[in-house]
Structure formats: C-alpha cells, structure tokens
Design an enzyme around this catalytic site. Structure first.
Site, mmCIF file in Angstrom:
data_model
loop_
_atom_site.group_PDB
_atom_site.id
_atom_site.type_symbol
_atom_site.label_atom_id
_atom_site.label_comp_id
_atom_site.label_asym_id
_atom_site.label_seq_id
_atom_site.Cartn_x
_atom_site.Cartn_y
_atom_site.Cartn_z
ATOM 1 N N ARG A 31 0.819 -1.054 0.025
ATOM 2 C CA ARG A 31 0.072 -0.162 -0.063
ATOM 3 C C ARG A 31 0.735 1.269 -0.063
ATOM 4 O O ARG A 31 0.544 2.317 -0.768
ATOM 5 C CB ARG A 31 -0.928 -0.153 1.405
ATOM 6 C CG ARG A 31 -1.927 -1.244 1.021
ATOM 7 C CD ARG A 31 -3.008 -0.935 2.323
ATOM 8 N NE ARG A 31 -3.864 0.152 2.324
ATOM 9 C CZ ARG A 31 -4.747 0.294 3.220
ATOM 10 N NH1 ARG A 31 -5.059 -0.321 4.208
ATOM 11 N NH2 ARG A 31 -5.280 1.520 3.061
ATOM 12 N N HIS A 77 -8.110 -3.865 -6.935
ATOM 13 C CA HIS A 77 -7.909 -3.162 -5.681
ATOM 14 C C HIS A 77 -9.099 -3.358 -4.882
ATOM 15 O O HIS A 77 -9.817 -2.346 -4.789
ATOM 16 C CB HIS A 77 -7.502 -2.046 -6.014
ATOM 17 C CG HIS A 77 -6.583 -1.111 -4.941
ATOM 18 N ND1 HIS A 77 -5.559 -1.651 -4.492
ATOM 19 C CD2 HIS A 77 -7.007 0.127 -3.886
ATOM 20 C CE1 HIS A 77 -5.072 -0.693 -3.613
ATOM 21 N NE2 HIS A 77 -6.043 0.128 -3.201
ATOM 22 N N TYR A 121 -18.954 13.303 -12.212
ATOM 23 C CA TYR A 121 -18.868 14.345 -12.992
ATOM 24 C C TYR A 121 -17.624 14.648 -13.981
ATOM 25 O O TYR A 121 -17.878 15.385 -14.879
ATOM 26 C CB TYR A 121 -19.146 15.703 -12.150
ATOM 27 C CG TYR A 121 -20.500 15.810 -11.537
ATOM 28 C CD1 TYR A 121 -21.522 15.545 -12.112
ATOM 29 C CD2 TYR A 121 -20.284 15.926 -10.005
ATOM 30 C CE1 TYR A 121 -22.856 15.801 -11.587
ATOM 31 C CE2 TYR A 121 -21.511 16.006 -9.415
ATOM 32 C CZ TYR A 121 -22.669 15.784 -10.013
ATOM 33 O OH TYR A 121 -24.120 15.971 -9.417
#
Length: 859
Positions: A31, A77, A121
């Site tokens: 990570r 993931h 968006y």
C-alpha cells in the site's frame, strides 16, 4: 454430533508480534511504499493497468472517472472507491505531479486546496507519457500474479522505460517508516541514468552533475544544493524551497510584491490567510493590501506595500514567517526485492538499469520465440510451394482434413503446425507474386532471428538498446527545468527580487565597478561631445564598459587567465558621476590579478565554446560547460606565460570565423575549426604572428555579413565590409584594417556592427558618447576613416561597447552634439598621405601555419 477440534495454546506476545509484523509488511509492500523498478504504489499501478485493459488510452475518447474507479476496485484493488478516486485525481493535477499520468476533463481541484468534483462528473483517460510505462507489457516482460479473487491476472510491476521513482516522486507513510521522494526533471534524470550506464563506476558526485536537484511542478526556487547532495549521497536530506517573487513599481512612491510561483505542496489560499493574520497581528508591518489575482494562466498574489517601504525587508519577513519559504524533507525509501530499503542516488538508478536489462532480455526472448515460430511455418509453406503438385495430390487423395494433415507430415516430414498451415493456406497464395512474398518474409524473419540472438549474446547491445530507448523517451517527453537553483543559500539578493532593466556597467583601471541605467545616455551624432559617464581621479581611468541586463551573469576574466562569477544586480547601482565600488570587495582576486574582460550572459550555457586570446597572439578554445560550476576563488580559464596576459574573450558555436586585431592596424581572420577544443588549463596555440612591438588588442567573432568598426586611440574610426577580410590559415601576419599613423594612434578596439546598432564610446576622461552605426559610412580597409568623438587635450579613447537602440524622448534632440566647425567627416587621400610616416603595402605576406610548440601543454 459436534466434533471438537484440538485446542492450540499460543503465547499472546508471540501472536501479537507475528500478526503485527504481517500487517506491517502488508502495508509497506502492498500500500504505502513505491516499487524501485517502476516507481509506483500498487494502487497507481492497478489504476493504469485497468485503464489500459479498458482501452482508455491517451488517443481515445474520455470516459467517466466512475467507470475507471469501478474497474479498479472490482477487478484489482479491493478497497474504498474514495481512496482510488483520490489517487486518480492526484495523478491528474499538474500542481501535484511533475508529469501527469491522467488526462482529466472537469474539476480536479486547485492549488488552493479545493476538492475535485465527484467521480460521476469528471472524465479521464491516460496521459500520453503512460505509453512509456506500459509499452511491451504484452511481451512477457514482467511477471503476472492472480488478483485478489483469482479471477484475473495483474502485473507485478510495469515495464517502465524511465526511472519513474525519481521523475514523479512519491509520498507515503507505512508502519515504522515513511518515504518522501521529490519529483525530478525527466531529461536530467535520464541524462544521469545514461551516464551511469556508460560509466558503471561513476560516483554519486558525477551523477549529481547531471541531476543537480529536485524539479517541482510548481516551480519556485531551491536555496542551495547542500540538502539535495546529502539526500543523493545518504538517502536522507532536506531542501529549502522559496516562492518566486517580483517587485513592481505601483507609482507615487508605492511598490508591490507579486508572487508568481509558490513552493511545492503549499496551499495558496491558506498561505494568503496566514499573511493576512500576520499583518493584522502587526508581526509584518508595511503591507496595506493583499489580493489574489490568480487565474487559469497562472498564480499571481499581490502584496501592496505602504509608501516608501523597503520591499526587500518585507519580503524577508514573508520568507521567514510564512510558507513562501519552506523545507522539503527527502527520504529515498522504496521497496527493493520485496524489502523496504533506503538508497542513495546511484543505487536507485542502478536498480532501474538492472530492471530494464531484465525487461529487454525478456522482450527479446519473446520476440525471438515468435520469430522462430513464424520461420517454422514459412519453411513449411516453402516446402509446399516447392512440391505444389504433389501436395495437391496428397490433399485430394485424403478422406478428411485430419488424414490430409497426417499424409503431409509423412510425405514431406512436416510438423503438425506446418502441415496445418499448408491446409489453411488460401489458393491465392499459390500465385507467383505471393510466392515471392513468402520467400521475402522468410528471409526477413531469419535476419531478425539472427539479430535477436546477437542481442541476447551481448550485454553491450542490451545496454545500447536501453540508452536508445531512454534518449527517445527524453526527446518525446522532456521539458525544461521549472525550479531554479539559487547558487548561494545565504544570499538574500535573489535574482527575481531585482527589476529587469538595461544597464551600462563601467570598470576602471583601479578596479572600481558600477552599473548605471542605460537610458541615461542619449544618442548623439558623430563628433558629439558626449556626457560624463563616471567620476574618475587623476590616477584612475575607466577602461571598460559593457551593456547588459540587470539579470545577466557576468563572467569576469582576469589578466592571469582566471574566470570569476558575478550577477549584474550585485553591482552597486549609482549615478553617472559616482565612482563605483572596488571589485576586490566583490571577487576574490589574487595579488596583482586584474579583471581584463567581462562577458554578460543570460545563463551559463552548456553548448558552444569560449575562445580566448592573449596579448602575444595565443588563442585557445574551451567548451562553455567547463565554466558552468563556479567557485568562490574562480577557475583557471587559460594558462598564461609569465611575459603574457589574457587580452580578450568571446563565445562561439564551433562554426564561426575568428578575427584578431592588433594595435598597429593589422587583422587576421581564420575559421575556428583550426583551433581544436582544449582543457581549461591548456596554453593554446598561435593565432597570429606578430611583428616586433605589436600586440593583440581585440578579437571578434565574424561572418561575411556586416561590417567591422575600427576605432583608434585618437577617436578616429571607420566601418569596413567583412568581405574584405579573407579567411586565412591560423598563424599568419594578417592584413591591414586601418592605416596606422601618428595622428590616428594605435587601434583601441574593433567591433562587428550593423546599420541598426548603437555603440557607446568611452574616453579616458570618463565621457561616454552614443553613436548610431547607420550614420557612419562603409569604406575600404586601407584608409584612415573619420573623427567619431571629439576629446579634450590629453584625452583618448579607452573602450567601446554595444548598446541596444531605444525610443528617445523629444528633449533628447536638444542634447545631441554638433560636429565642430571645420572638422572633416572623412580625410581626403592627400591628407592621408601627409600623415603616413612610411608607405605600407595593402596586405602582409601570409605565412604557413605556425608550429604548435605549446599546443599539448596543460591538457
């Protein structure tokens, strides 16, 4: 009936230790820390791979960011969608990434800390540079591992073609450790990598010459290089970042400080609020208004100052108390072979080189295997074409395809793959043209096989391929450095704190130097009286002037062949009547050392040459990059004999002509290719063979265009076409450039000029006159010229400098000098002959090139 399992007793300390260590390694490797090979964290790698598999490439249409997030978390993931989208947003922000990996369309946040719009968006696609990360991924160049549910395969690492770890940097906090790698310039990083490939034993210091410091996406300044050097040497360090500022005149005694670039990772809005609080609390005095005028074109934060406030004092307060100056702690920590490791610069680059060698080898093996498979099929087709009639008979006699395949294998000794290829061959391949294509393709494939086998057999060829691909990546994606490195960390006079302006720099024989705004000197007609350029004493005369910008670097060459560095704005700005400041207070000069020539340059270039000549006619050419690393005590530019001294210096490109001029009116022109490049400590070679009592007074870089202005000690001068100076072999005596008579005196200076040029002529009395070259006619070499400047008794010309033309005020006409009554514009031939003390031939005989008896000394 329930079955009871055997109970196992485990010590709590042992279990906690094991579990926490497993958790720590999962965070470190899976990570928080980037991989040394491709410089990416797992989340970034999975984002790029998911977009690659989905065809969301740089040359395709944009797609909703939500789709990319869904592909990542659904396939590779298994974490929160917010974390994945935040990573996508950061890779699309040009103020966060030195080179963006995501091309975003929509609101992706701002440097003020504004968050991006929701993923539904915004639209994204991979940026073009990602092709250098994913190229050859389908050629078995890297290992693949199962994804979290074993339904798909994902790459363990991407086959990046450049050192991504250094180029984009990385920040991450793991368990018990953290990484903080700053971004770097791609071109500089690749240059350092190529240098290490070609010089495996290179030290970290040598690599730093190619990769001097981080290069942040927000620009700004780096104060000094010590922190970067520490980081590159030990893996840990700290650099000081400073905002880029300008001081503007607001009129009526007011000034403003304008911030145009801020340090990396600084929140601009929060920084402005911090300054406002400091002004309100009166910790910073002198600011009357703060405005943020930033827009899509760039950052512009304005601090309006109170009347007559010193902007340098306010600016230093801003640097001290706000994030206009801040530090970046460097920690070069990454995952190497599954383990976190802190490395220096050489270890990082060497790790990338080893990885690229593995990628090239695996790619070559893959291509070799495919080429051999194709060659095998083509060889079978060739056998079929050579025995076409028999092949047709065998196929027609077979009951089914399997029988035909078996019959072909037995009849012609073919493999199953070859036999199947013959059966699959279309009838049109039997034409003569198609037959030739098969044979040609077979020859090409066999040649490719030989080439690939040669690559695998030679480590040097593998390294050459890596260098070539690195250079291609640099050519395609490289760009100039954004963050400027300030040479002296403790120096408060930063370049961009000084307004730009044209300056006249004067330097006297006793070592006094100053700068004066160039617009104080108005243009006059030839024969004008001039104005006072500097105040001098009886035992001191101004002997050098130059025209430069306040931001230029001054390369100061001394008579002993050493070069020193100065910025124009570091010189005292004074009135035309002031004496200036002793240069010994600005430079570290040895006893008896004097500055002979000062060259203004906009920046220390790395291409081209510095050509130097001595009073006794020696000439030497050295690459400019030899002078790019200044020292406080200066550098040796030319080794000078005890009875000689440096007289002139110029820049050249390697393809120029050089013209040397002597005090007795001779000029020698030759191509600079006759002078090979030498080291800084070399003595040089013979440029011109001097007569007894003569000496070199100047050197010019010339071509066939333009004219040569020659000026004598008594103020006479003329312009002559450069076509009248033939190119000869180095080491000759030269040709006449102006008649040398007692009245004219010795030649003081020569300049290559055009009709639009303006010149400043300086006299020993400290007067400066400005002349337009269009008002001076062009005449032949073997003439005396005309009076260019009228001087008082005992006064003489000491130097000439080129000036930039400018629009003059109307009142400038009132200051223009008049040509004195009775002063001839040009001397007649009869007058010339009266002044000649002896008859001279137009040209001196040319001799063969002088032997270079000292050519090899000092190399």
């Amino acid at each position: 009936m329930a079955v009871l399992r055997d109970k196992v007793t485990v010590g709590i300390e042992e279990e906690i230790q094991k579990s926490y260590l497993d958790y720590a390694m999962s965070v470190i490797v899976g990570r928080a820390l980037p991989d040394l090979r491709d410089g990416l964290k797992p989340v970034h790698r999975r984002i790029l791979y998911a977009m690659f598999r989905a065809g969301n490439l740089w040359n395709r249409a944009y797609r909703k960011a939500a789709r990319a997030v869904g592909d990542v978390i659904g396939q590779y993931h298994p974490h929160g969608d917010a974390a994945v989208y935040d990573s996508i947003v950061r890779m699309a922000q040009p103020f966060s990434m030195r080179y963006t990996f995501i091309d975003g369309q929509g609101n992706f946040g701002s440097v003020d800390g504004d968050s991006a719009a929701a993923m539904r968006y915004t639209e994204v696609r991979m940026d073009r540079i990602c092709q250098a990360l994913l190229e050859d991924l389908d050629k078995e160049t890297v290992d693949f591992v199962p994804n979290y549910d074993n339904s798909l395969q994902e790459p363990l690492v991407l086959p990046a073609r450049f050192p991504v770890l250094l180029v984009i940097g990385s920040q991450g906090i793991a368990v018990g450790m953290a990484t903080n790698i700053p971004p770097h310039n791609l071109g500089e990083t690749i240059d350092a990598t190529i240098h290490l490939i070609k010089n495996p034993s290179a030290s970290v210091g040598e690599l730093i010459e190619h990769l001097p410091a981080p290069d942040f996406p927000t620009g700004g300044f780096l104060l000094g290089r010590r922190g970067a050097i520490d980081a590159y040497t030990t893996g840990r360090g700290s650099v000081t970042m400073r905002a880029k500022t300008e001081i503007e005149d607001a009129g009526k005694g007011y000034q403003r400080i304008v911030v145009t670039e801020i340090p990396y990772l600084v929140n601009k809005a929060r920084m402005v609020e911090n300054v406002a609080d400091l002004v309100k609390d009166k910790r910073i005095a002198g600011i009357r208004d703060i405005r943020d005028e930033s827009n899509r074109q760039g950052i512009r934060v304005v601090f309006e100052l109170k009347k007559d406030e010193n902007p340098d004092v306010i600016l230093n307060q801003l640097f001290r108390f706000t994030q206009l100056q801040t530090n970046f702690g460097i920690q070069l920590l990454s995952v190497d072979q599954g383990r976190p490791k802190q490395m220096n610069l050489k270890e990082i680059l060497q790790g990338f080189i080893d990885f690229r060698k593995e990628v090239v080898i695996r790619r070559t093996r893959y291509e070799l295997a495919r080429a051999r498979e194709r060659a095998h099929i083509l060889e079978g087709l060739k056998i079929a074409l050579d025995n076409l009639d028999r092949v047709i008979q065998v196929i027609r006699a077979s009951e089914n395809p399997n029988a035909a395949k078996q019959a072909l294998m037995e009849e012609f000794g073919l493999s199953p793959v070859q036999a199947q290829a013959i059966l699959d061959m279309r009838l049109q391949r039997l034409t003569g043209l198609e037959r030739e294509k098969i044979l040609q393709e077979l020859a090409e494939v066999l040649a490719k096989i030989a080439e690939l086998e040669g690559i695998l057999a030679s480590e040097q060829k593998i390294l050459d391929i890596i260098v070539t691909e690195l250079q291609q990546t640099k050519d395609q994606f490289g760009d100039p450095r954004r963050t400027e490195i300030l040479e002296d960390k403790g120096e408060m006079l930063d370049e961009d704190l000084i307004p730009r302006g044209d300056m006249v720099v004067t330097f006297s024989s006793r070592g006094y130097v100053k700068r004066v705004p160039a617009n104080l000197y108005k243009s006059q007609r030839p024969g004008g009286k001039g104005r006072i350029g500097t105040k001098v004493t009886e035992d001191d005369v101004v002997n050098q002037i130059l025209y430069a910008s306040s931001h230029d670097v001054l390369l100061c060459f001394s008579n002993r062949g050493r070069v020193h560095w100065l910025r124009v704005f570091q010189l005292p700005e004074e009135s035309p009547y002031a004496r200036g400041k002793a240069i010994i207070n600005l430079l570290r000069l040895d006893p008896g050392e004097k500055i002979r020539k000062i060259l203004p340059v906009q920046e220390l270039r790395t291409e081209g040459f510095v050509v130097m000549t001595s009073r006794q006619g020696k000439i030497k050419k050295t690459a400019i990059e030899e002078f790019s690393r200044p020292r406080l005590s200066g550098l040796i530019a030319l080794t000078i004999d005890p009875d000689d001294e440096l007289i002139d210096v110029n820049f050249t490109t390697g393809e120029n002509h050089i013209l040397l001029a002597t005090a007795r009116g001779l000029a020698m022109r030759f191509h600079e290719s006759q002078v090979r490049p030498m080291g800084r400590q070399a003595r040089g070679v013979t440029g011109i063979r001097l007569k007894k009592g003569d000496s070199v007074i100047g050197m010019e870089v010339v071509s066939d265009d333009g004219t040569l202005l020659t000026i004598t000690r008594s103020g006479f001068g003329k312009r002559t076409s450069l076509e009248e100076y033939p190119s000869k072999n180095r080491g000759g005596q030269g040709v006449i450039t102006i008649k040398n008579t007692a009245k004219l005196g010795e030649v003081v200076a020569v300049k290559v000029v055009g009709d639009t040029d303006h010149l400043l002529i300086l006299t020993s009395g400290g007067k400066i006159i400005r002349l337009r070259m269009e008002e001076i006619s062009v005449i032949g070499r073997n003439t005396m010229g005309r009076t260019l400047v009228r001087m008082d008794q005992g006064e003489y010309v000491v130097d000439v400098a080129r000036a930039e033309p400018y629009e003059e005020a109307d009142e400038a006409e009132e200051e223009q000098g008049q040509i004195p009554e009775g002063m001839p514009e040009e001397m007649t031939e009869d007058e010339e002959s009266e002044e000649e003390s002896e008859e001279e031939s137009e040209e001196e005989p040319e001799s063969e090139e002088a032997p270079d008896e000292d050519d090899d000394q000092g190399h």
